[in-house]
Design an enzyme around this catalytic site. Structure first.
Site, PDB file in Angstrom:
ATOM      1  N   ARG A 170     -10.695  30.892   9.630  1.00 37.58           N
ATOM      2  CA  ARG A 170     -11.591  30.289   8.645  1.00 37.58           C
ATOM      3  C   ARG A 170     -12.006  28.892   9.078  1.00 37.58           C
ATOM      4  NH1 ARG A 170     -14.656  31.802   4.466  1.00 37.58           N
ATOM      5  NH2 ARG A 170     -13.056  33.398   4.162  1.00 37.58           N
ATOM      6  N   HIS A 172      -7.333  33.231   2.167  1.00 39.44           N
ATOM      7  CA  HIS A 172      -8.682  32.754   2.492  1.00 39.44           C
ATOM      8  C   HIS A 172      -8.692  31.968   3.793  1.00 39.44           C
ATOM      9  CE1 HIS A 172     -12.430  30.293   1.792  1.00 39.44           C
ATOM     10  NE2 HIS A 172     -12.855  31.482   1.420  1.00 39.44           N
ATOM     11  N   CYS A 173      -7.618  31.237   4.052  1.00 34.80           N
ATOM     12  CA  CYS A 173      -7.531  30.382   5.247  1.00 34.80           C
ATOM     13  C   CYS A 173      -7.587  31.176   6.546  1.00 34.80           C
ATOM     14  CB  CYS A 173      -6.227  29.581   5.251  1.00 34.80           C
ATOM     15  SG  CYS A 173      -5.996  28.489   3.847  1.00 34.80           S
ATOM     16  N   ILE A 174      -7.136  32.421   6.520  1.00 33.46           N
ATOM     17  CA  ILE A 174      -7.023  33.176   7.774  1.00 33.46           C
ATOM     18  C   ILE A 174      -8.087  34.265   7.900  1.00 33.46           C
ATOM     19  CG2 ILE A 174      -4.565  32.691   7.960  1.00 33.46           C
ATOM     20  CD1 ILE A 174      -4.095  35.628   7.113  1.00 33.46           C
TER      21      ILE A 174
END
Length: 373
Positions: free
Chosen positions: A120, A364-366
């Site tokens: 992300r 969401h970060c990955i």
């Protein structure tokens, strides 16, 4: 075990990545500009072509958690693949194990050099234009302000633009995808602690940074939250604080633990969001989602100040929302019920992401969403 945050600081020092190297890009030079070309960053809650994940946890950074982190990424890939295509990035030496663990049903693989899992942040931001073309804005990832080595991850955005036939657009700014939240209609929410920070954009004013972001992403208004510096590796990415459900509707993180460093800042954020309007002058409808107060007791949560139990770091995809659960039955249920209400018609898939949260991030970060043209 030393915390991951401590470890990466030592890694940065050993790698002589202690200060931000200048880009060598004069701010007046024209890079990615949506102003004259019609590029804009779409709302990720709209139709998606695929999700990109990176099966890239290594013992160098994650020590003995690496296998568990990659297993969790594989679980995410298989869960998302029930609803839409997935592309898994991996190192060439890990291709066979990535295929074995992720499976190949609705999943393809792209081998390339990688440092870590946070695609992300380092993979750029996809944009579209009125001609039905796909572009990708590279924000010159520098390891969250030179906190972690990133020589390989810095090159991923360029590679993705080539592989996905997207026009490569280079920003004059340094930043990360997790620091950007948009409604797809010209409004964004961002934190000053992340963008207006000398470890990324030294010498640039907030006005200059805002102008470049608007040009890069086709924005008309940015709602700035203060965020908080130095308490996590990202300097407070917005995707742990505020998310657009759709234009005019926002979920805000509200930390109810008085001992947490986020207690005061999330209340300040809520105050700003409740009084804000979007680019079209609409007042925002703001819902709140609190982190869990109880966690599963395991090696990822125990004595780990970096553990990031954020329900707000969920991932909307075609027909579903992929969200975490943390073992607090009341908070887990509240999160699922709120997402069910706000995303009618979508299945809410809650999964255990403790190994990833142990490193300070979330779902969401990955994951990187690619818009459907």
């Amino acid at each position: 075990m030393l915390s991951r945050r401590y470890f990466i600081k030592q890694l940065a020092a050993a790698s002589c990545v202690g200060a931000v190297a200048p880009l060598g890009l004069g701010f007046n030079i024209t890079y990615a500009s949506a102003a004259g070309s019609g590029w804009r960053m779409p709302d990720e809650h709209g139709p998606q072509a695929r999700i990109i994940l990176a099966f890239a946890a290594s013992p160098l950074i994650w020590e003995d958690w690496a296998n568990a982190v990659n297993d969790t990424i594989a679980l995410l890939a298989k869960t998302i693949a029930k609803y839409q295509p997935v592309t898994v990035l991996c190192r060439p030496t890990q291709l066979s194990i990535a295929k074995r663990k992720c499976g190949t049903r609705n999943i393809d693989f792209l081998a390339m050099p990688l440092d870590d899992i946070w695609v992300r942040d380092y993979g750029g931001c996809f944009v579209v234009n009125g001609k039905g073309e796909l572009g990708l804005v590279d924000f010159n990832f520098n390891g969250w302000g030179a906190k972690q080595t990133a020589e390989k991850d810095t090159l991923v955005a360029d590679t993705l633009s080539y592989e996905l036939d997207a026009e490569y657009l280079r920003s004059a700014l340094v930043g990360e995808g997790g620091g950007i939240e948009v409604d797809g209609q010209g409004t964004a929410i961002m934190t000053e602690s992340c963008w207006v920070n000398d470890n990324r954009n030294p010498g640039l004013s907030k006005r200059q940074i805002e102008a470049e972001l608007k040009a890069n992403l086709g924005l008309r208004k940015i709602i700035w939250l203060p965020g908080i510096k130095d308490h996590d590796i990202t300097d407070a990415h917005v995707d742990f604080y505020a998310r657009f459900v759709k234009p005019g509707v926002v979920i805000a993180n509200l930390d109810n633990d008085p001992e947490s460093y986020d207690y005061a800042v999330t209340r300040k954020h809520l105050e700003i969001l409740k009084s804000a309007t979007d680019a079209d002058g609409r007042a925002l409808q703001v819902h709140t989602m609190a982190p869990p107060r109880q966690l599963r007791r395991n090696r990822y949560t125990r004595d780990n100040p970096d553990f990031a139990p954020g329900y707000i770091n969920y991932l909307p995809i075609n027909g579903a929302v992929i969200a975490p659960h943390f073992g607090d039955s009341a908070a887990d249920t509240y999160s699922k019920n709120l997402l069910t209400t706000l995303y009618p018609g979508r299945v809410i898939e809650q999964i255990n992401i403790d190994p990833i949260a142990a490193g300070g991030g979330g779902i969401h970060c990955i994951c990187k969403n690619v818009p459907r043209l």
